[in-house]
Design an enzyme around this catalytic site. Structure first.
Site, PDB file in Angstrom:
ATOM      1  N   GLU A 153      38.930  38.818  48.209  1.00 13.07           N
ATOM      2  CA  GLU A 153      39.383  40.208  48.317  1.00 13.07           C
ATOM      3  C   GLU A 153      39.215  40.756  49.730  1.00 13.07           C
ATOM      4  OE1 GLU A 153      37.545  42.371  45.060  1.00 13.07           O
ATOM      5  OE2 GLU A 153      39.170  41.722  43.761  1.00 13.07           O
ATOM      6  N   GLU A 318      41.858  37.182  38.889  1.00 21.74           N
ATOM      7  CA  GLU A 318      40.837  37.807  38.047  1.00 21.74           C
ATOM      8  C   GLU A 318      41.533  38.790  37.115  1.00 21.74           C
ATOM      9  OE1 GLU A 318      37.748  39.558  40.468  1.00 21.74           O
ATOM     10  OE2 GLU A 318      37.710  37.845  41.824  1.00 21.74           O
TER      11      GLU A 318
HETATM   12  C1  GAL Z   1      36.401  41.767  41.986  1.00 22.84           C
HETATM   13  C2  GAL Z   1      35.735  40.648  42.747  1.00 22.84           C
HETATM   14  C3  GAL Z   1      34.807  39.824  41.895  1.00 22.84           C
HETATM   15  C4  GAL Z   1      33.938  40.704  41.078  1.00 22.84           C
HETATM   16  C5  GAL Z   1      34.762  41.656  40.279  1.00 22.84           C
HETATM   17  C6  GAL Z   1      33.906  42.619  39.496  1.00 22.84           C
HETATM   18  O1  GAL Z   1      36.768  42.809  42.834  1.00 22.84           O
HETATM   19  O2  GAL Z   1      36.656  39.796  43.352  1.00 22.84           O
HETATM   20  O3  GAL Z   1      34.026  39.023  42.738  1.00 22.84           O
HETATM   21  O4  GAL Z   1      33.112  41.392  41.957  1.00 22.84           O
HETATM   22  O5  GAL Z   1      35.570  42.418  41.123  1.00 22.84           O
HETATM   23  O6  GAL Z   1      33.285  43.587  40.302  1.00 22.84           O
END
Ligand code: GAL
Length: 686
Positions: A153, A318
């Site tokens: 990110e 994700e």
């Molecule tokens: C995303 C990130 C993950 C995890 C998730 C929950 O932004 O890529 O590593 O942190 O959020 O906070």
């Protein structure tokens, strides 16, 4: 430009994010087997695990991930390997504090969070290049690996950079751009408030100033510089990985954040783009329901639309699988039954052919112990895992959708210069934000999905001419090249619509001493004789077009039609009643409309009707505005996604016979979807 743009997934694929370093090794094999059993065939690993490979400076140990990757190979699990640069180790930041990012006040971000580094520190670049090289060299040919994720990110958490290394790099960037200080002083209008620079040493990234005054031209270049820094950092890693990876493995990064030209990053560094989709951000206790936008529940469609403009067949690295929360913030509810599938299908509907859930099991320690994964701490099978399995069954039933294109009723035009100008300029931001939100709302409510087209250096007429209508809401900054491109689009038969506040700045964000809409006047024929915010106290402004009363909110351009253009609506009230509010100019084969206000769902209803913009699937389905309908198309076959974001059952009508892909059954006429239900239909166009 890389050689593998538009990476194509071969089939719909499901994955999950996994952190072998968070668990006892004894759990690994069981975890991988249970994943396989659920349909998960790809995992993303290692993106924060710098210490596992370089526990002390210059000392490398590969055994941990060797062991894990070998197990993956044995269990037939594919792996996306993440480079660890989002979380530099404590030994690194302690020894080289110059790698740390700082707040605008100059206070360093310390070890303990993530993304606390800056892209421009020579030491950080060197140490990052080294760890990436070591990892790529060592693991690059491992048969389990199918792809690489760069960092994590980029520009999340911190998207502004104020370290000393950033000021030094900013000076280099500006010297390259302007050559001389005179050039810089002119471009930034430093004559105002005695800001004139007499030595490059005096130039910094923006710093704290008294009051709220800023130099908007400096900020515009600053945002361009931040983007350049991000792309270069990503590019440096991509170049290294490319040397070692297997040729079939892809390079990606995840997320979509501020102050980076994602289109350029995709083009120059990556094979495919991935997004992290957490729609439940809309529902946390920290969100005030009174001020929440309507359509909040499906707001992520707007983001996914942006991602599709970067990369038509993106992936979701994700995908939300549980309640979201950090120990410090975001008290979110668990997804209700059906919501996990709904959100994942929302991603697929918008173009994702790969969906990877976050995360396999909730972490038992640290800030993110409330960011819930599929499994909970107790590691038992649960409702979420059952739903993931059911989602997989549905995903495989729509395998044929893989690679299908999204069908749009029109295109929304954007460009980074205007996006970044609106970050620094509240007048610009007010109109831009409002219109974009409302264009999204209108497209949802009237079922008129859109694609987003970013004007870029290499944009061509063919990028635009696939759309009969372009809506370029508030192009405040306009360059000669862009106005020429838009003019050809109209000449070739397109319809261009611009809103208020168009064309009054040059590319440095300086106001030009020309009648508005500046360079666009040649296309629109409109002349802005006066302009004003409508003001809160004032009666809502409207315009009339025959019997129609059209809402003209937030800001008004008071127009005069010239040069072959005519008024198609005039203001109906206030001190400019009777003056032109909307003009139209027919120009060669196309036309240009100047709409003298911001856009709203109400005035867009009129505009869409006026321009004949309608549902691309009007002949196939009739659905209430509470349902989202999206169409992807491959050859003559259309795939209709119907998504119910409500908790209640909703009915709709299929106007033709079509196949419900989840079951293979033929359906027609009245149908319904239960709360949070989804359906995907296949229909062959005659
Ligand atoms: C995303 C990130 C993950 C995890 C998730 C929950 O932004 O890529 O590593 O942190 O959020 O906070």
């Amino acid at each position: 430009m890389n050689d593998r743009q538009n990476y194509g997934w071969k089939e719909m694929t499901m994955g999950v994010c996994y952190y072998p370093e968070h668990w006892d090794k004894k759990l690994w094999a069981d975890d991988l087997e249970r994943m396989q059993d659920a349909g998960i065939t790809v995992i993303r690993i290692a993106e924060f695990a710098w210490n596992k490979v370089e526990p002390a400076e210059g000392h490398f140990e590969f055994g941990f991930f060797d062991e894990f990757l070998d197990l993956c190979e044995q269990k037939k699990m594919k792996v996306i390997f993440g480079t660890p640069t989002a979380t530099p180790p404590a030994w690194l930041t302690e020894k080289y504090p110059e790698v740390l990012n700082a707040t605008k006040e100059g206070i360093l971000y310390r070890h303990g969070g993530r993304r606390h580094y800056n892209y421009n520190s020579p030491v950080y670049r060197k140490l990052s290049a080294r760890i990436v090289e070591k990892e790529a060299e060592h693991y690059g040919k491992h048969p389990a690996i199918v792809g690489w994720q760069i960092d994590n990110e980029l520009n999340c958490e911190a998207s502004e950079f104020y370290s000393e290394a950033d000021s030094a790099a900013f000076r280099v960037f500006l010297k390259e751009k302007y050559g001389t200080l005179d050039g810089l002083n002119e471009a930034w209008g430093t004559v105002f408030w005695n800001q004139t620079y007499t030595d490059w040493k005096e130039v910094y990234v923006p710093r704290n100033v008294a009051g709220d005054g800023i130099n908007p031209h400096q900020y515009l270049d600053y945002f361009r510089f931040l983007s350049e820094s991000t792309v270069k950092f990503c590019g440096m890693q991509a170049e290294i990985i490319r040397k070692y990876r297997k040729p079939e493995d892809f390079i990606t990064t995840n997320g979509l954040f501020r102050n980076v030209d994602n289109h350029r990053m995709e083009k120059e560094c990556l094979d495919v783009y991935m997004y992290d989709s957490y729609p439940n951000f809309a529902f946390g206790l920290d969100r005030d329901p009174l001020t929440a936008d309507d359509l909040n529940d499906r707001k992520w469609t707007k983001n996914l639309n942006e991602v599709r403009s970067v990369c038509p067949h993106f992936g979701i690295m994700e995908q939300q699988a549980g309640a979201n929360g950090w120990v410090t913030k975001m008290e979110g509810p668990a997804p209700a039954p059906g919501q996990l599938t709904l959100w994942a299908m929302q991603s697929v509907a918008q173009g994702a052919d790969f969906v990877s859930f976050f995360r396999w099991r909730t972490c038992t320690v640290g800030t993110e112990m409330y960011w819930h994964g599929i499994l909970d701490y107790d590691n038992r099978d649960n409702r979420k895992l059952a739903e993931v399995k059911d989602f997989y069954r549905k995903l495989k039933s729509i395998d044929a959708v893989c690679g299908a294109e999204n069908v749009a009723a029109f295109a929304l035009v954007k460009d980074y210069d205007n996006v970044w100008d609106s970050e620094a300029d509240a007048w610009h931001r007010r109109v831009a934000e409002r219109s974009e939100k409302e264009i999204f709302a209108a497209s949802e409510l009237y079922h008129t999905p859109y694609n987003i087209v970013y004007l870029q250096k290499d944009s061509e007429l063919s990028d635009l001419s696939k759309y009969p209508v372009l809506l370029y809401p508030h192009p405040t900054l306009v360059s000669r090249e862009r106005s020429v491109l838009l003019k050809s689009y109209v000449e070739e038969g397109g319809t261009l619509v611009i809103g208020c506040r168009s064309g009054y700045k040059d590319m440095n964000g300086r106001c030009i001493m020309m009648p508005q809409p500046g360079l666009l006047q040649e296309i629109t024929g409109s002349d802005v004789r006066e302009f004003t915010f409508t003001g809160l106290a004032q009666e809502a402004v409207w315009a009339s077009c025959g019997e129609e009363k059209i809402e003209m909110p937030v800001f008004n351009d008071i127009l005069e039609p010239h040069d072959g253009s005519k008024a198609i609506a005039v203001y109906g009230n206030g001190y400019y009643a009777g003056k032109a509010a909307i003009t139209e100019k027919r120009f060669k084969r196309g036309k240009a409309i100047h709409f003298g206000s911001t856009f709203s769902r109400k005035n867009l209803k009129w505009l869409f009707e006026y321009l004949g913009i309608k549902e691309p699937f009007a002949e196939l389905i009739e659905a209430p505005e509470t349902l989202e309908v999206v169409m992807r198309k491959k050859g003559d076959t259309c795939y209709l996604f119907v998504l119910n974001f409500q908790a209640e059952e909703v009915s709709f009508t299929l106007k033709r016979e079509m196949r419900l892909l989840y079951t293979g059954d033929t359906k027609a006429r009245k149908q319904s979807l239960s709360g949070y239900g989804t359906a995907v239909y296949e229909v062959l166009l005659p």
